[in-house]
Design a protein around this motif. Sequence first.
Motif, PDB file in Angstrom:
ATOM      1  N   GLY B 224     -39.665  15.641  47.075  1.00 36.49           N
ATOM      2  CA  GLY B 224     -40.059  16.970  47.551  1.00 36.49           C
ATOM      3  C   GLY B 224     -41.558  17.110  47.688  1.00 36.49           C
ATOM      4  O   GLY B 224     -42.315  16.174  47.453  1.00 36.49           O
ATOM      5  N   THR B 225     -41.971  18.311  48.082  1.00 36.82           N
ATOM      6  CA  THR B 225     -43.376  18.537  48.431  1.00 36.82           C
ATOM      7  C   THR B 225     -44.126  19.325  47.366  1.00 36.82           C
ATOM      8  O   THR B 225     -45.242  19.771  47.597  1.00 36.82           O
ATOM      9  CB  THR B 225     -43.460  19.301  49.766  1.00 36.82           C
ATOM     10  N   GLN B 226     -43.507  19.516  46.188  1.00 36.51           N
ATOM     11  CA  GLN B 226     -44.198  20.284  45.152  1.00 36.51           C
ATOM     12  C   GLN B 226     -45.320  19.447  44.519  1.00 36.51           C
ATOM     13  O   GLN B 226     -45.362  18.233  44.688  1.00 36.51           O
ATOM     14  CB  GLN B 226     -43.204  20.748  44.071  1.00 36.51           C
ATOM     15  N   THR B 227     -46.210  20.130  43.790  1.00 35.06           N
ATOM     16  CA  THR B 227     -47.276  19.417  43.091  1.00 35.06           C
ATOM     17  C   THR B 227     -46.665  18.417  42.118  1.00 35.06           C
ATOM     18  O   THR B 227     -45.695  18.733  41.430  1.00 35.06           O
ATOM     19  CB  THR B 227     -48.155  20.421  42.315  1.00 35.06           C
ATOM     20  N   TYR B 228     -47.231  17.224  42.076  1.00 37.94           N
ATOM     21  CA  TYR B 228     -46.773  16.090  41.255  1.00 37.94           C
ATOM     22  C   TYR B 228     -45.474  15.471  41.779  1.00 37.94           C
ATOM     23  O   TYR B 228     -44.866  14.653  41.102  1.00 37.94           O
ATOM     24  CB  TYR B 228     -46.601  16.474  39.772  1.00 37.94           C
ATOM     25  N   GLY B 229     -45.036  15.871  42.987  1.00 40.21           N
ATOM     26  CA  GLY B 229     -43.862  15.250  43.595  1.00 40.21           C
ATOM     27  C   GLY B 229     -44.250  13.993  44.361  1.00 40.21           C
ATOM     28  O   GLY B 229     -45.404  13.553  44.327  1.00 40.21           O
ATOM     29  N   ILE B 230     -43.268  13.416  45.059  1.00 39.74           N
ATOM     30  CA  ILE B 230     -43.493  12.139  45.754  1.00 39.74           C
ATOM     31  C   ILE B 230     -44.591  12.261  46.813  1.00 39.74           C
ATOM     32  O   ILE B 230     -45.474  11.405  46.905  1.00 39.74           O
ATOM     33  CB  ILE B 230     -42.173  11.645  46.401  1.00 39.74           C
TER      34      ILE B 230
END
Lengths: 48, 491
Positions: B224-230
């Motif tokens: 996903g595109t959240q902070t600390y995501g891939i």
Amino acid sequence: HLALILPIAALVLTPFFPFINTPASMLGLPPILFWVGGWAIATTLILS
Amino acid sequence: MIFATVLGLAVIATLGFLGRRRSLNTNSGWSIGDRGMSSLTTFFLQAGAIFTSFTFLGMSGLTVLGGVSAAYLPAYLVIGYIGMFLLGPIVWKLGKVFNYHTNADMVGHQFSSPFLGRLVAFLAVVFFMPIVQVQIVGLGTMVSFGTGYKQAGTLSMIVATVLILLFVSWAGLRGVALTAYFKDVAMVVALVIILIGSLATYHAGDVMADVMTNAEKLLVVSPGTQTYGIVWFVSSVIISGIGLGAMTLPESWPAVLAANKSRAVSKNHIMLPLYTLATFIPIVLGFFAVSHLQINKGEENSAILTLASDSLPGWLMGLVIISGLACAIVPAAHCVLAIATLVSSNLTPTGISEERKLLVGRVSSGVILLLSLGLALSRPDLMANLYLLTYAGLAQLAPSNVLSVTRQKFVNARGLIAGLIVSETVVIVCTFGKIGIFGLNIGVVALVINIIVMLAVSAATGPAVRPAWPQDRGAARPSATRAPLIADLEA
């Protein structure tokens, strides 16, 4: 120098390797640490 | 702890003052050690520049927040060192031939555009300044935690700033190098001590089991595109690796240009990837903190100090505080020296004497430090916001740095200037406007735009004016007492 593509690609794509990006434990640590650490050592060998 | 703080400040300042040499009465001696430093010395300088109070405090905090995503730091460091292994020796040789002191010297000269050189210097100074302030704040955090008094932290920030100013002015890069020897060893020793103390106190086997039970999401980089995501991980590794590898950080330059031979530069970058393994210790300690500490929101960066104070006797905790102080002071001094050299070499009127440049460098190091201290005390939010821009902003200098060490003529100064202005505008607008693009690090988006604009403008405005290489003009090096002029190269 093409050998340098290996560590760069491996490190950038780290989360895409399912056997690395997993909540399993290797010797009590996350596999990602062994993966990144292993490529750090491999990079030193290639640069050497 | 107050005794440890005073002792730490005294030891680091003494080492800084002892670094002085007679040759430091020249601008080259002060800023790049007269290009006479050994491989070992420049190794410690380079390691000292990258391993900062962020490594000491922030890595554990990042692990508490983002889990294994904190491994982005060693990953990008390794990639960056590969870039510097390729680029560093060429930069060193060009620096020696053309008497460069900064990346702005090189870019401005290689594209025959003083304006481009000044623009590169200005952007490097603006985007790099927050690094100094972060070190000063980190130092205050450590002392406040160690002593239990917030006022002690504030006082230590003021004292440390004055000491940095004095030893940087007095001893220049050689003073920083001597303190780097102490700091690089002390940091690893302190981290190992905290790790052993935590292992003895909390028992290693239970740590990951606890994390797996209570915070399993910290053990994977989430899709996903959240902070600390891939997307965050991959784009942060790319942009930070490019930023370090293309030598866009001003602090990379003194250590490379100060080497006594190009092989020393190459050799250092072979060993530096191994030194990044030290960053795994704060990551592991972050997991200890997750499984054994109750960490309040906003106090993540103190996790490693809490672990240390819970598991170590007072005298060992004192050693940890001294090492932590070194992790803040040495990088701050190195950064200040790099910024001051940019100011004295590239943001002063052309034609000023070397003596005047040295004076400007020393004065500007004082101004930079006092400005950083003032903002750290009065407006920490301002610099914290600017820090978000640091890597994304500096990485936009990568095309100009890399193209400067080739002999291509397609991309010209106009293209580089247009690309820089457009991409830095994108970085600033998207960061402060909180505009996200598929969760990507905004530096990656801006760099793509930078390259497109650079190529389009260059194609429209004709080939670059590049200086003749030394063998083309049959002349030796331009005078070492002044920057090379285009006229020299056409003679």
